[in-house]
Scaffold this active site. Structure first.
Site, PDB file in Angstrom:
ATOM      1  N   ASP A 120       0.819  -1.577   0.221  1.00 15.89           N
ATOM      2  CA  ASP A 120       0.160  -0.143   0.037  1.00 15.89           C
ATOM      3  C   ASP A 120       0.949   1.567  -0.171  1.00 15.89           C
ATOM      4  OD1 ASP A 120      -2.154  -1.397   0.146  1.00 15.89           O
ATOM      5  OD2 ASP A 120      -1.534  -1.554   2.425  1.00 15.89           O
ATOM      6  N   GLN A 171       1.519  -6.410  -3.502  1.00 20.36           N
ATOM      7  CA  GLN A 171       2.280  -6.085  -1.956  1.00 20.36           C
ATOM      8  C   GLN A 171       3.696  -5.353  -1.938  1.00 20.36           C
ATOM      9  OE1 GLN A 171       0.900  -9.884  -2.518  1.00 20.36           O
ATOM     10  NE2 GLN A 171      -1.244  -8.388  -2.415  1.00 20.36           N
ATOM     11  N   GLY A 203      -4.739  -4.376  -4.857  1.00 20.87           N
ATOM     12  CA  GLY A 203      -5.578  -3.335  -4.518  1.00 20.87           C
ATOM     13  C   GLY A 203      -4.222  -2.422  -5.274  1.00 20.87           C
ATOM     14  N   HIS A 204      -4.151  -1.541  -6.299  1.00 15.14           N
ATOM     15  CA  HIS A 204      -3.645  -0.255  -6.690  1.00 15.14           C
ATOM     16  C   HIS A 204      -4.717   0.199  -7.167  1.00 15.14           C
ATOM     17  CE1 HIS A 204       0.127  -2.814  -7.715  1.00 15.14           C
ATOM     18  NE2 HIS A 204       0.371  -2.778  -6.078  1.00 15.14           N
ATOM     19  N   LYS A 243       2.658   1.751  -4.800  1.00 11.64           N
ATOM     20  CA  LYS A 243       3.035   1.646  -6.136  1.00 11.64           C
ATOM     21  C   LYS A 243       2.264   2.135  -7.837  1.00 11.64           C
ATOM     22  CE  LYS A 243       3.751  -2.686  -4.576  1.00 11.64           C
ATOM     23  NZ  LYS A 243       3.120  -2.466  -2.840  1.00 11.64           N
TER      24      LYS A 243
HETATM   25  P1  IMP Z   1      -2.914 -13.302   2.149  1.00  8.50           P
HETATM   26  O1  IMP Z   1      -2.042 -12.483   1.187  1.00  8.50           O
HETATM   27  O2  IMP Z   1      -3.995 -12.144   1.601  1.00  8.50           O
HETATM   28  O3  IMP Z   1      -3.104 -14.230   2.144  1.00  8.50           O
HETATM   29  O4  IMP Z   1      -2.620 -11.544   3.107  1.00  8.50           O
HETATM   30  C1  IMP Z   1      -1.549 -12.343   4.441  1.00  8.50           C
HETATM   31  C2  IMP Z   1      -0.752 -10.877   4.124  1.00  8.50           C
HETATM   32  O5  IMP Z   1      -0.931  -9.962   3.627  1.00  8.50           O
HETATM   33  C3  IMP Z   1      -1.732  -9.638   5.292  1.00  8.50           C
HETATM   34  O6  IMP Z   1      -2.035  -9.141   6.668  1.00  8.50           O
HETATM   35  C4  IMP Z   1      -2.203  -9.241   4.888  1.00  8.50           C
HETATM   36  O7  IMP Z   1      -3.068  -8.131   5.141  1.00  8.50           O
HETATM   37  C5  IMP Z   1      -1.493  -8.550   3.542  1.00  8.50           C
HETATM   38  N1  IMP Z   1      -1.990  -8.715   2.257  1.00  8.50           N
HETATM   39  C6  IMP Z   1      -2.346  -9.129   1.260  1.00  8.50           C
HETATM   40  N2  IMP Z   1      -2.304  -8.274   0.191  1.00  8.50           N
HETATM   41  C7  IMP Z   1      -1.577  -6.974   0.776  1.00  8.50           C
HETATM   42  C8  IMP Z   1      -1.560  -5.616   0.084  1.00  8.50           C
HETATM   43  O8  IMP Z   1      -2.136  -5.374  -1.332  1.00  8.50           O
HETATM   44  N3  IMP Z   1      -1.832  -4.791   0.376  1.00  8.50           N
HETATM   45  C9  IMP Z   1      -1.245  -4.574   1.557  1.00  8.50           C
HETATM   46  N4  IMP Z   1      -1.900  -5.619   2.472  1.00  8.50           N
HETATM   47  C10 IMP Z   1      -2.003  -7.158   1.691  1.00  8.50           C
END
Ligand code: IMP
Length: 429
Positions: free
Chosen positions: A13, A223, A40-41, A16
């Site tokens: 977040d 991420q 999510g961008h 990017k």
């Molecule tokens: P997962 O990727 O859904 O398995 O989530 C694992 C961890 O990564 C959790 O803490 C989510 O909140 C975090 N996470 C996954 N995708 C994002 C993102 O795009 N932005 C911020 N945190 C993310």
């Protein structure tokens, strides 16, 4: 053969999407190398916000080839929805390519992610609930189904039935859930597979050819560094490698093709989900950052946890990724805070360390050591030149550069495309 990798320096977040959208004005290809629809961008154009989850952020620039690389996991239904939304926005989807070798994220993955999270109780990871962990688990366990298999639907259906039956046994016996209707899932998957077929390609070859031609290629991570499964705050991480090395594995690009790595760092720190966060502010400062930074997740709408800038983390990210420069985002959000704090070290087990916690200690054991800087009250939103920033804002960014040891070539002061200060091109030209 200029290949620039764009990596989030914190917990995701960092903004990017908007930086890739900007850089994409000057490239021929943008490649996503890991993650799935957990990302999510948000890209804002002419006051309209578009949320990208699986499609590379370059899609907002006509003519840029957009590749979903082999290191990603592809959820077919939400990808098609996203493609329809983008088409409605006027984007040309002819430029989209999906790696034949990317793994599919299928409905049973999402159900498993959610029941596994529930069964963890107070130890829940705070995943996005999209099925990311189970999809990458299947890939590593070599029972995953790859995108290419959708091209031969009868064979795909046989493979799908076998895997889905096993997942149903797991759901019923271990998690006390009703079994999923396998044939109903296949009925939905058949038209989705037909629609996605024209986009499936040998994308590692496309990337190689583009680099050979001398095209500019951007490698886009989802991420952030601290969510990397190997180098992040395990187990509170995602299931892939957002760090720069992941760009090679996740696209088929050779390491020697990389010409630069741009680290995207927010001017403060945020994280979604569970896990340690030394500089978190659970006070008025945290409220200010959430309110002014609109800190809610683009995928799940969850409120993000917010805190002061942590340069111990940024130095760690710079080392792991080999950043060649930084883009500092959301500097405007700090306007109105009378004093700003920067975490320069951790106090941990009676020691003070400027590095990642020593072996045997966890980030949760660390207390931040701060230095304090004056804030500013002027709005930055209209500023377009470095020299027009208030002096306190310049000094804050300069201090960040000095502590991390990298130049901040880009500084963003608002969500719109033009709310950006470009001090130097991150391509090094
Ligand atoms: P997962 O990727 O859904 O398995 O989530 C694992 C961890 O990564 C959790 O803490 C989510 O909140 C975090 N996470 C996954 N995708 C994002 C993102 O795009 N932005 C911020 N945190 C993310």
């Amino acid at each position: 053969m200029p290949g620039l990798i764009v990596v989030g320096a914190q917990w995701g977040d960092e903004g990017k999407g908007r930086i890739v959208d900007l850089l994409a004005a000057d490239v021929q290809m943008v490649v996503r190398y890991q993650g799935g629809n957990n990302a999510g961008h948000t890209v804002v154009r002419e006051g309209r916000a578009v949320r990208l989850h699986q499609v590379p952020s370059g899609i907002m620039r006509p003519g840029v080839l957009c590749v979903i690389g082999n290191g990603t996991v592809v959820e077919p239904f939400s990808l098609l929805e996203e493609m329809d939304e983008l088409a409605g926005f006027g984007c040309d989807l002819e430029v989209l390519r999906i790696s034949r070798a990317a793994h599919l994220l299928l409905p049973y993955h999402q159900v498993l992610d959610q029941v596994q999270e529930t069964s963890r109780g107070t130890q829940a990871l705070g995943t996005t609930g999209r099925g990311i962990g189970p999809a990458y688990t299947d890939k590593a366990a070599r029972v995953g189904i790859r995108v290419e298999e959708m091209l031969h639907f009868d064979t795909f259906a046989r493979h799908f039935r076998a895997v889905a039956q096993e997942k149903n046994r797991l759901l019923v016996a271990l998690y006390d859930q009703p079994p999923l209707d396998i044939e109903a899932m296949l009925e939905r998957l058949r038209p989705a597979a037909e629609r996605l077929a024209p986009y499936i390609a040998d994308t590692s070859l496309l990337v190689h050819q583009a680099l050979r031609r001398g095209d500019r290629v951007l490698f886009e991570g989802a991420q952030g560094t601290l969510l990397d499964i190997d180098h992040g705050t395990y187990p509170f991480v995602t299931s892939s490698n957002p760090t720069a090395g992941g760009a090679c594995v996740g696209t088929g690009m050779a390491p020697a093709e990389v010409t630069g790595v741009l680290g995207i760092a927010k001017a403060y720190t945020t994280r979604v989900g569970s896990g340690p966060f030394p500089t978190e502010c659970r006070d008025d400062v945290g409220e200010h950052l959430v309110r002014e930074g609109v800190e809610y997740g683009a995928t799940t709408g969850r409120r993000r946890r917010c805190g002061w800038l942590d340069v111990v983390l940024l130095r760690y990210a710079a080392r792991l990724n080999g950043f060649t420069s930084l883009a500092v985002t959301k500097l405007d959000v700090l306007t109105g805070l009378p004093h700003l704090r920067i975490c320069t070290a951790y106090r941990c087990g009676g020691m003070v360390t400027e590095e990642w916690p020593p072996v045997g200690y966890d980030l949760a054991d660390c207390e931040p050591v701060y230095e304090e800087w004056p804030g500013w009250s002027e709005s930055l939103r209209e500023v377009r030149r470095w020299e027009d920033l208030p002096e306190a804002a310049r000094r804050y960014v300069e201090r960040m550069e000095a502590l991390v040891g990298l130049p901040a070539h880009l500084v963003s002061v608002g969500p719109e495309r033009e709310q950006l200060i470009v001090r130097r091109s991150p391509w090094g030209t």
